[in-house]
Design a protein around this motif. Sequence first.
Motif, PDB file in Angstrom:
ATOM      1  N   PRO A 102       0.828  -1.226   0.000  1.00 21.01           N
ATOM      2  CA  PRO A 102       0.000   0.000   0.000  1.00 21.01           C
ATOM      3  C   PRO A 102       0.859   1.272   0.000  1.00 21.01           C
ATOM      4  O   PRO A 102       0.454   2.295  -0.566  1.00 21.01           O
ATOM      5  N   VAL A 106       0.731   4.378  -2.863  1.00 20.44           N
ATOM      6  CA  VAL A 106       0.583   5.810  -2.570  1.00 20.44           C
ATOM      7  C   VAL A 106       1.783   6.586  -3.117  1.00 20.44           C
ATOM      8  O   VAL A 106       1.625   7.640  -3.734  1.00 20.44           O
ATOM      9  N   THR A 114      -4.725  -6.117  -4.758  1.00 17.73           N
ATOM     10  CA  THR A 114      -3.999  -7.141  -3.997  1.00 17.73           C
ATOM     11  C   THR A 114      -4.700  -8.479  -4.174  1.00 17.73           C
ATOM     12  O   THR A 114      -5.806  -8.549  -4.693  1.00 17.73           O
ATOM     13  N   ARG A 130      -8.966 -10.818  -8.746  1.00 22.26           N
ATOM     14  CA  ARG A 130      -8.447 -10.928  -7.391  1.00 22.26           C
ATOM     15  C   ARG A 130      -9.423 -11.672  -6.498  1.00 22.26           C
ATOM     16  O   ARG A 130     -10.614 -11.704  -6.765  1.00 22.26           O
ATOM     17  N   PHE A 138     -14.391 -14.129  -6.547  1.00 23.89           N
ATOM     18  CA  PHE A 138     -13.330 -13.374  -7.209  1.00 23.89           C
ATOM     19  C   PHE A 138     -13.927 -12.068  -7.692  1.00 23.89           C
ATOM     20  O   PHE A 138     -15.123 -11.978  -7.949  1.00 23.89           O
ATOM     21  N   ASN A 139     -13.050 -11.102  -7.834  1.00 21.60           N
ATOM     22  CA  ASN A 139     -13.482  -9.782  -8.227  1.00 21.60           C
ATOM     23  C   ASN A 139     -12.608  -9.366  -9.407  1.00 21.60           C
ATOM     24  O   ASN A 139     -11.385  -9.316  -9.290  1.00 21.60           O
ATOM     25  N   ASN A 140     -13.222  -9.137 -10.561  1.00 24.35           N
ATOM     26  CA  ASN A 140     -12.449  -8.632 -11.701  1.00 24.35           C
ATOM     27  C   ASN A 140     -12.417  -7.120 -11.597  1.00 24.35           C
ATOM     28  O   ASN A 140     -13.462  -6.474 -11.651  1.00 24.35           O
ATOM     29  N   GLU A 142     -10.712  -3.329 -12.636  1.00 20.86           N
ATOM     30  CA  GLU A 142      -9.912  -2.518 -13.548  1.00 20.86           C
ATOM     31  C   GLU A 142      -9.025  -1.601 -12.716  1.00 20.86           C
ATOM     32  O   GLU A 142      -9.486  -0.984 -11.750  1.00 20.86           O
TER      33      GLU A 142
ATOM     34  N   PHE B  93      -8.111   2.878  -1.826  1.00 21.40           N
ATOM     35  CA  PHE B  93      -7.426   4.170  -1.952  1.00 21.40           C
ATOM     36  C   PHE B  93      -8.398   5.300  -1.616  1.00 21.40           C
ATOM     37  O   PHE B  93      -8.069   6.254  -0.890  1.00 21.40           O
ATOM     38  N   TYR B 120     -13.677  -7.269   1.006  1.00 18.85           N
ATOM     39  CA  TYR B 120     -12.850  -7.053  -0.187  1.00 18.85           C
ATOM     40  C   TYR B 120     -11.401  -7.486   0.007  1.00 18.85           C
ATOM     41  O   TYR B 120     -10.638  -7.546  -0.959  1.00 18.85           O
ATOM     42  N   ASN B 121     -11.026  -7.812   1.252  1.00 19.72           N
ATOM     43  CA  ASN B 121      -9.698  -8.366   1.535  1.00 19.72           C
ATOM     44  C   ASN B 121      -8.565  -7.580   0.892  1.00 19.72           C
ATOM     45  O   ASN B 121      -7.567  -8.169   0.469  1.00 19.72           O
ATOM     46  N   GLY B 122      -8.714  -6.270   0.825  1.00 18.11           N
ATOM     47  CA  GLY B 122      -7.667  -5.492   0.160  1.00 18.11           C
ATOM     48  C   GLY B 122      -6.405  -5.386   1.007  1.00 18.11           C
ATOM     49  O   GLY B 122      -5.300  -5.399   0.491  1.00 18.11           O
ATOM     50  N   MET B 124      -5.254  -2.840   2.386  1.00 20.29           N
ATOM     51  CA  MET B 124      -4.483  -1.694   1.919  1.00 20.29           C
ATOM     52  C   MET B 124      -4.815  -0.382   2.614  1.00 20.29           C
ATOM     53  O   MET B 124      -3.996   0.536   2.593  1.00 20.29           O
ATOM     54  N   MET B 128      -2.068   2.687   3.269  1.00 27.06           N
ATOM     55  CA  MET B 128      -2.266   3.871   2.424  1.00 27.06           C
ATOM     56  C   MET B 128      -2.518   5.106   3.277  1.00 27.06           C
ATOM     57  O   MET B 128      -2.003   6.189   2.992  1.00 27.06           O
ATOM     58  N   SER B 210     -11.557   7.757  -8.461  1.00 30.23           N
ATOM     59  CA  SER B 210     -11.267   6.379  -8.103  1.00 30.23           C
ATOM     60  C   SER B 210     -10.127   5.856  -8.968  1.00 30.23           C
ATOM     61  O   SER B 210      -9.974   6.239 -10.128  1.00 30.23           O
ATOM     62  N   THR B 211      -9.324   4.981  -8.374  1.00 29.49           N
ATOM     63  CA  THR B 211      -8.157   4.443  -9.079  1.00 29.49           C
ATOM     64  C   THR B 211      -8.434   3.050  -9.627  1.00 29.49           C
ATOM     65  O   THR B 211      -7.698   2.560 -10.463  1.00 29.49           O
ATOM     66  N   THR B 212      -9.484   2.424  -9.089  1.00 35.10           N
ATOM     67  CA  THR B 212      -9.857   1.090  -9.577  1.00 35.10           C
ATOM     68  C   THR B 212     -11.377   1.032  -9.706  1.00 35.10           C
ATOM     69  O   THR B 212     -12.078   1.876  -9.158  1.00 35.10           O
ATOM     70  N   ALA B 213     -11.852   0.018 -10.423  1.00 28.78           N
ATOM     71  CA  ALA B 213     -13.304  -0.177 -10.526  1.00 28.78           C
ATOM     72  C   ALA B 213     -13.579  -1.663 -10.626  1.00 28.78           C
ATOM     73  O   ALA B 213     -12.846  -2.392 -11.304  1.00 28.78           O
ATOM     74  N   THR B 214     -14.603  -2.104  -9.938  1.00 29.75           N
ATOM     75  CA  THR B 214     -14.994  -3.508 -10.054  1.00 29.75           C
ATOM     76  C   THR B 214     -15.755  -3.684 -11.355  1.00 29.75           C
ATOM     77  O   THR B 214     -16.723  -2.980 -11.622  1.00 29.75           O
ATOM     78  N   ILE B 215     -15.305  -4.614 -12.167  1.00 23.48           N
ATOM     79  CA  ILE B 215     -16.018  -4.913 -13.415  1.00 23.48           C
ATOM     80  C   ILE B 215     -17.139  -5.906 -13.097  1.00 23.48           C
ATOM     81  O   ILE B 215     -18.291  -5.677 -13.412  1.00 23.48           O
ATOM     82  N   ASN B 216     -16.771  -7.006 -12.484  1.00 23.80           N
ATOM     83  CA  ASN B 216     -17.784  -7.973 -12.037  1.00 23.80           C
ATOM     84  C   ASN B 216     -17.187  -8.945 -11.027  1.00 23.80           C
ATOM     85  O   ASN B 216     -15.991  -8.891 -10.730  1.00 23.80           O
ATOM     86  N   PHE B 217     -18.057  -9.802 -10.510  1.00 27.01           N
ATOM     87  CA  PHE B 217     -17.644 -10.816  -9.549  1.00 27.01           C
ATOM     88  C   PHE B 217     -17.840 -12.199 -10.158  1.00 27.01           C
ATOM     89  O   PHE B 217     -18.654 -12.375 -11.064  1.00 27.01           O
TER      90      PHE B 217
END
Lengths: 320, 248
Positions: A102, A106, A114, A130, A138-140, A142, B93, B120-122, B124, B128, B210-217
């Motif tokens: 992380p 930044v 991650t 991910r 799972f999460n696709n 962008e 973020f 979401y288990n990020g 982060m 950050m 936003s720096t990321t976007a969920t497309i789908n699951f």
Amino acid sequence: MAVLVFAESTEGKFKKTAFEVTSYGKKVAEQLGTNLVVLTVNADDITSLYGYGAEKVLKINNTSLATFNAKIYADVIKQAATKENAQVVIIDSSSNGTYLVPLVAVNLNAGLATNVVALPSSTSPFIVKRKSFSNKAFNNSEIKTAIKVIGLAKNSFGLKEQAVTGSEETFSPTLINSGVTSTSVDKSVGKVTIADADIVVSGGRGLKGPENWKMIEELAEVLGAATACSKPVSDLGWRPHSEHVGQTGKPVTSNLYIAIGISGAIQHLAGVNSSKVKVVINTDAEAPFFKAADYGVVGDAFEVVPKFIEKLKEFKAQNS
Amino acid sequence: MKVLVCISHVPDTTSKINFMDNDTKFDTNGVQYVINPHDEYSLTRAMWLKENQGATVTVVNVGNATTEPTLRKALAIGADDAIRVNAEPIDGFFVAKQLAEVVKNGEFDLVIAGRESIDYNGGMVPGMLAALLDFNFVNACIGFEINGNNVTATREIDGGKEVLATSLPTVIAGQKGIVEEKDLRIPNMRGIMTARSKPLSIVEPVAFDSTTATINFEKPAARGAVKLVSADNLAELVNLLHTEAKVI
Ligand SMILES: Cc1cc2nc3c(=O)[nH]c(=O)nc-3n(C[C@H](O)[C@H](O)[C@H](O)COP(=O)(O)OP(=O)(O)OC[C@H]3O[C@@H](n4cnc5c(N)ncnc54)[C@H](O)[C@@H]3O)c2cc1C
């Protein structure tokens, strides 16, 4: 342009995940039509990285970096990324990797994903898969920023040999100050850790008490495995907290996970489900773990485990 | 000492995980929400700072109004006040950016979060946040002590632990160990009553792309049925693990 990978080493030796992130980074670089640069800190012999596609190795040798420091390392990675004009930065999911990643994002003002488990399904837009919901989905995602940072889940991609004629370059970053210093490290020596293990042998409340862990340890020793346990076992003080695996404990992503006297509660499974092959040994044929396992033995652990150890020893004797 | 505890509002660990709208959204139907387990340990640790070291404890969540019961629960456990940043938590973020504003405005000395949220288990947000604020940072923390401005914290490392010395202001990402399971606080009747009248302020988010976007699951592929091996034929298990699964 480049893809930058940080290949972690301990006491000069690369971890297996260093080769995994290198293998992954090489493929991402191919997808992007660019080169792979691998950053190493105080590694003894970097040539092994060439076998996994490291076209260029940025080599840092600096005794001030002998002890891991997340902030300083993150800044060093940023300097390397800037110098190489890296588009994608890839870091493993070790305890140091997850500490760093992380901060790196930044530093580079980059979007971060991650727990990534596969190559980008598309590079424009840049989409990675991910793990989320504690292995239940799972999460696709962008990543939309110019620079992308990826934390690669352990054992999700594997090692892919792809020899290249690489070259090395010495890199001497400037070191920033950190307000955090390491005062002591307490590491079990000679024991396989859950994080690095290919095989994990895990015991639950079905084992009745801490005095019964001898056979678990023996089984682990025969297999070269790490030992783990369910949450109540650590809460009861039968085993140290560091062995607690599951949703609120450590994740397990080994090739083989053997659950002994563990019922397979949803929170336990959430943490161990991404192990490739799961074996359950339980007296209760209705235990939920049988629904999540590949192989199962319905039986009393106190009879099954000693026999299993015996058969494994015979197998080892024949195959060595 | 002003302590801020970050509270993530997550589906209960037993929740069925399903998606809707062409697998683009988490299906909240029938889902019970709880304080993220790692945050629960961190919150209990903050209560000790309040009781033994005179700290004030604020809890914060970035989320819409549906997260308020979770914040109230944290107040019932003993936090003094709560802040909700009124925004959808788009990604880690974004959340860290919102929290950084809260920390700056509230002049907090110590932020305690959880190692990761179980949805979401990020893993982060804490790191950050520390980087955005230029605070010291301890990840995967399994215990810490504060003495004046000095912080001694233990973090889990692969195969052991490491003791770190640092100083306030600090962000700590906690997990079990920061307090033991038996020490976890749960709300009592009195706590629940007083929580109702404790301040819960709502602040509007700062703009951040936003720096990321969920497309789908996706859900993991259904697995085959378990292969049962007789307890009297463990040589067969060894054989299967070797020849079929190829893991030994
Ligand atoms: C918020 C939350 C988070 C949690 N996180 C985790 C987590 O991270 N990890 C985790 O593990 N749990 C977690 N839990 C706890 C989880 O719900 C279960 O309680 C726990 O996993 C059960 O542990 P167990 O399987 O060892 O014990 P039990 O459920 O008691 O199961 C013991 C099993 O042993 C079998 N058995 C008994 N005797 C024998 C014998 N002689 N030989 C073989 N088998 C035998 C029994 O049939 C039974 O299936 C969490 C719970 C909550 C609420």
